[in-house]
Scaffold this active site. Structure first.
Site, PDB file in Angstrom:
ATOM      1  N   HIS A   1       0.889  -1.264   0.096  1.00  0.00           N
ATOM      2  CA  HIS A   1       0.119   0.176   0.002  1.00  0.00           C
ATOM      3  C   HIS A   1       0.972   1.256  -0.119  1.00  0.00           C
ATOM      4  O   HIS A   1       1.871   1.325   0.645  1.00  0.00           O
ATOM      5  CB  HIS A   1      -1.001   0.047   1.304  1.00  0.00           C
TER       6      HIS A   1
ATOM      7  N   ASP B   1      -8.117  -5.250  -0.316  1.00  0.00           N
ATOM      8  CA  ASP B   1      -8.315  -6.047  -1.493  1.00  0.00           C
ATOM      9  C   ASP B   1      -8.034  -7.532  -1.186  1.00  0.00           C
ATOM     10  O   ASP B   1      -8.582  -8.491  -2.110  1.00  0.00           O
ATOM     11  CB  ASP B   1      -7.919  -5.561  -2.718  1.00  0.00           C
TER      12      ASP B   1
HETATM   13  C1  SDX Z   1      -6.240   0.159  -2.867  1.00  0.00           C
HETATM   14  O1  SDX Z   1      -4.638   4.794  -1.805  1.00  0.00           O
HETATM   15  C2  SDX Z   1      -5.515   4.197  -1.375  1.00  0.00           C
HETATM   16  O2  SDX Z   1      -5.792   4.250   0.001  1.00  0.00           O
HETATM   17  C3  SDX Z   1      -5.858   3.052  -2.228  1.00  0.00           C
HETATM   18  C4  SDX Z   1      -7.097   1.910  -1.375  1.00  0.00           C
HETATM   19  C5  SDX Z   1      -8.168   2.896  -1.125  1.00  0.00           C
HETATM   20  O3  SDX Z   1      -8.875   2.494  -0.076  1.00  0.00           O
HETATM   21  O4  SDX Z   1      -8.382   3.720  -1.897  1.00  0.00           O
HETATM   22  O5  SDX Z   1      -6.415   1.678  -0.244  1.00  0.00           O
HETATM   23  C6  SDX Z   1      -7.335   0.767  -2.140  1.00  0.00           C
HETATM   24  O6  SDX Z   1      -6.025   0.570  -3.989  1.00  0.00           O
HETATM   25  C7  SDX Z   1      -5.279  -0.681  -2.341  1.00  0.00           C
HETATM   26  C8  SDX Z   1      -3.959  -1.355  -2.911  1.00  0.00           C
HETATM   27  C9  SDX Z   1      -4.749  -2.342  -4.097  1.00  0.00           C
HETATM   28  N1  SDX Z   1      -3.742  -2.729  -4.921  1.00  0.00           N
HETATM   29  C10 SDX Z   1      -2.978  -3.835  -5.081  1.00  0.00           C
HETATM   30  O7  SDX Z   1      -3.227  -4.575  -4.146  1.00  0.00           O
HETATM   31  C11 SDX Z   1      -2.142  -4.152  -6.185  1.00  0.00           C
HETATM   32  C12 SDX Z   1      -0.545  -4.798  -5.594  1.00  0.00           C
HETATM   33  N2  SDX Z   1       0.000  -3.805  -4.973  1.00  0.00           N
HETATM   34  C13 SDX Z   1       0.839  -3.012  -5.421  1.00  0.00           C
HETATM   35  O8  SDX Z   1       0.634  -2.536  -6.894  1.00  0.00           O
HETATM   36  C14 SDX Z   1       1.362  -1.627  -4.775  1.00  0.00           C
HETATM   37  O9  SDX Z   1       1.480  -2.260  -3.405  1.00  0.00           O
HETATM   38  C15 SDX Z   1       0.498  -0.336  -4.705  1.00  0.00           C
HETATM   39  C16 SDX Z   1       0.281   0.016  -5.932  1.00  0.00           C
HETATM   40  C17 SDX Z   1      -0.583  -0.758  -3.830  1.00  0.00           C
HETATM   41  C18 SDX Z   1       1.509   0.490  -4.048  1.00  0.00           C
HETATM   42  O10 SDX Z   1       2.643   0.891  -4.868  1.00  0.00           O
HETATM   43  P1  SDX Z   1       3.686   1.530  -4.586  1.00  0.00           P
HETATM   44  O11 SDX Z   1       3.497   2.712  -3.901  1.00  0.00           O
HETATM   45  O12 SDX Z   1       4.940   1.321  -5.693  1.00  0.00           O
HETATM   46  O13 SDX Z   1       4.324   0.514  -3.313  1.00  0.00           O
HETATM   47  P2  SDX Z   1       5.368   0.965  -2.347  1.00  0.00           P
HETATM   48  O14 SDX Z   1       5.965   2.154  -2.336  1.00  0.00           O
HETATM   49  O15 SDX Z   1       4.864   0.864  -0.810  1.00  0.00           O
HETATM   50  O16 SDX Z   1       6.504  -0.177  -2.734  1.00  0.00           O
HETATM   51  C19 SDX Z   1       7.600  -0.599  -1.835  1.00  0.00           C
HETATM   52  C20 SDX Z   1       8.346  -1.432  -2.666  1.00  0.00           C
HETATM   53  C21 SDX Z   1       8.527  -1.374  -4.166  1.00  0.00           C
HETATM   54  O17 SDX Z   1       9.627  -1.833  -4.324  1.00  0.00           O
HETATM   55  P3  SDX Z   1      11.031  -0.938  -4.536  1.00  0.00           P
HETATM   56  O18 SDX Z   1      10.565   0.276  -5.825  1.00  0.00           O
HETATM   57  O19 SDX Z   1      11.287   0.016  -3.393  1.00  0.00           O
HETATM   58  O20 SDX Z   1      12.140  -1.742  -4.723  1.00  0.00           O
HETATM   59  O21 SDX Z   1       7.618  -2.799  -2.508  1.00  0.00           O
HETATM   60  C22 SDX Z   1       7.434  -3.285  -3.773  1.00  0.00           C
HETATM   61  C23 SDX Z   1       7.472  -2.272  -4.614  1.00  0.00           C
HETATM   62  O22 SDX Z   1       8.050  -2.633  -6.097  1.00  0.00           O
HETATM   63  N3  SDX Z   1       5.803  -3.606  -3.984  1.00  0.00           N
HETATM   64  C24 SDX Z   1       5.515  -4.805  -4.200  1.00  0.00           C
HETATM   65  C25 SDX Z   1       4.193  -5.075  -3.951  1.00  0.00           C
HETATM   66  N4  SDX Z   1       3.813  -3.771  -3.562  1.00  0.00           N
HETATM   67  C26 SDX Z   1       4.819  -3.229  -3.664  1.00  0.00           C
HETATM   68  N5  SDX Z   1       6.390  -6.057  -4.457  1.00  0.00           N
HETATM   69  C27 SDX Z   1       5.659  -7.035  -4.731  1.00  0.00           C
HETATM   70  N6  SDX Z   1       4.280  -7.294  -4.501  1.00  0.00           N
HETATM   71  C28 SDX Z   1       3.564  -6.327  -4.192  1.00  0.00           C
HETATM   72  N7  SDX Z   1       2.269  -6.288  -4.040  1.00  0.00           N
END
Ligand code: SDX
Length: 393
Positions: free
Chosen positions: A270, A328
């Protein structure tokens, strides 16, 4: 009003607005609606009371709640002409495409509540949107399975009405089980608002130009559709189905850790929560209640989800990146158990989030110093240069 623009690829450190509606502490995993913790509201309140709280800032007394619920109930029907919008779509259209189209079309049918300068019209638009989204979502579902539309009923509560419109047919009544109605109501409460997420920021930006509220909410629906945002519940269940069983979990966790592999574990991570999403905890308890009620004991999807959660929470990479299950992760398991196809998961998120979108829109529109949103950029393109005639290129 940031006059000093700090470039942040995640736009997480630049506050885009002030708000009094929802507070998130990502490190502690806290979520408050107007100061009330989400787990208390999920347990003790119900969705329409939460709608009142988000819209007006305080919990209603009995008379206020009754009046609000009556007003919503009396706006659940759609203008009959809008049926033709549904019929214009192919049967296999994604229901989010239908919702985008039909919600946007509300601007044409309810133009007596599109003047954003008129407080009465603004209030009617808010009630109409909250009241009609379940009907739109349910009819998008019915249309996709070739069944006739089921009209809302005034004797059912909000969540029961939605389930009834989805699962009743003219040939057979659908008796709503109170545990399923409670689970659906809780899902709506957990998704109601979430500060300045992508779709809410979309609604605020669209609203800042004084576009009508129906068009702004249609923009929010479009933004929520993405798999990185509201589409994650559908993507998460499809991922769990692909993993198929607990003994394949390890393979997928390793894929998610591989920086050369774009695969991400859906339902994990997140932008703000660097701790357990408080909504996921309530959702997990609700999932167990629903599956027990439906007698779904050894559901391979739930077993895979529980194995995946356990594995990820012990995993060095996920711990270092502070990746926890989000809202989710479990919602899709509940919705599938209720009988919804995965394509309906995000429409249910959208109908739940409508009150958050419209509450944030209301807060922005009622701000006396509100200005049109105009994010700036850091220009990293070519420096100024003279035109080159085609013969010389
Ligand atoms: C919702 O904003 C909100 O509040 C949204 C929401 C709402 O109520 O409106 O909460 C609803 O959208 C929840 C999120 C649903 N999405 C997913 O579950 C999709 C899978 N999750 C990812 O795509 C991701 O975690 C995001 C999009 C949610 C966040 O992306 P970020 O901002 O890039 O995540 P981060 O900065 O916290 O990541 C930190 C690291 C990154 O690696 P580095 O670039 O630092 O090397 O963790 C990695 C990311 O690549 N990472 C993951 C991951 N999520 C982040 N690696 C593997 N699997 C994952 N799910």
């Amino acid at each position: 009003d940031m006059d000093v623009f700090t470039y942040d690829p995640g736009f997480t450190s630049t506050a885009s607005c002030e708000s009094t509606i929802t507070f998130i502490d990502g490190d502690k995993g806290e979520l408050l609606y107007r100061g009330y913790p989400i787990d208390q509201l999920a347990e003790k309140s119900h969705f329409l009371e939460v709608c009142y709280l988000l819209l007006f800032g305080e919990l209603p007394n009995a008379a206020q709640l009754e009046d609000f619920e009556n007003r919503v109930t009396r706006h659940t029907m759609l203008h009959e002409q809008m049926v033709y919008f549904f019929r214009g779509f192919r049967r296999d259209a994604h229901p989010m495409a239908v919702m985008c189209g039909v919600v946007g079309a509300m601007s044409a049918f309810y133009h007596d509540s599109t003047d954003i300068t008129d407080p009465w019209q603004r209030e009617v638009a808010q009630i109409r949107l909250i009241a009609k989204m379940p009907t739109i979502a349910a009819w998008a579902y019915k249309y996709s399975i070739g069944q006739p539309f089921i009209y809302p009923r005034n004797d059912l509560d909000y969540a029961s009405n939605f389930l009834h419109m989805c699962f009743a047919t003219p040939c057979e009544e659908y008796v709503v089980d109170p545990i399923l109605a409670r689970a659906m109501d809780r899902i709506m409460t957990l998704h109601a608002d979430h500060e300045q997420n992508a779709s809410t920021s979309t609604v605020r930006l669209a609203g800042s130009s004084h576009a009508n509220p129906f068009a702004c909410i249609a923009a929010g629906v479009a933004s929520l559709w993405g798999p990185a945002h509201g589409g994650a519940n559908q993507a998460c269940l499809e991922m769990l189905r692909e993993i198929g069983s607990p003994d394949r979990v390890d393979e997928y966790v390793k894929k998610a850790e591989d920086k050369n592999d774009s695969f991400r574990l859906m339902g994990f991570g997140h932008r703000v929560y660097k701790n357990y999403d408080p909504r996921a905890k309530v959702m997990q308890e609700t999932a167990k209640e629903v599956l027990d009620l439906l007698g779904v004991k050894d559901n391979p999807i739930l077993q895979t989800a529980q194995a995946l959660e356990k594995r990820a929470l012990e995993d060095e990479y996920f711990i270092s990146k502070k990746l926890y299950p989000n809202v989710d992760f479990y919602s899709g398991i509940i919705l599938e158990a209720m009988g919804f196809p995965t394509a309906m998961f995000t429409p249910i998120f959208a109908l739940s989030r409508t009150v958050g979108w419209i509450s944030q829109w209301k807060e922005m529109i009622e701000d006396p110093v509100q200005k049109i949103g105009r994010p700036r950029q850091l220009y990293t393109g070519a420096p100024m240069r003279d035109y080159i005639d085609i013969e010389k290129r």
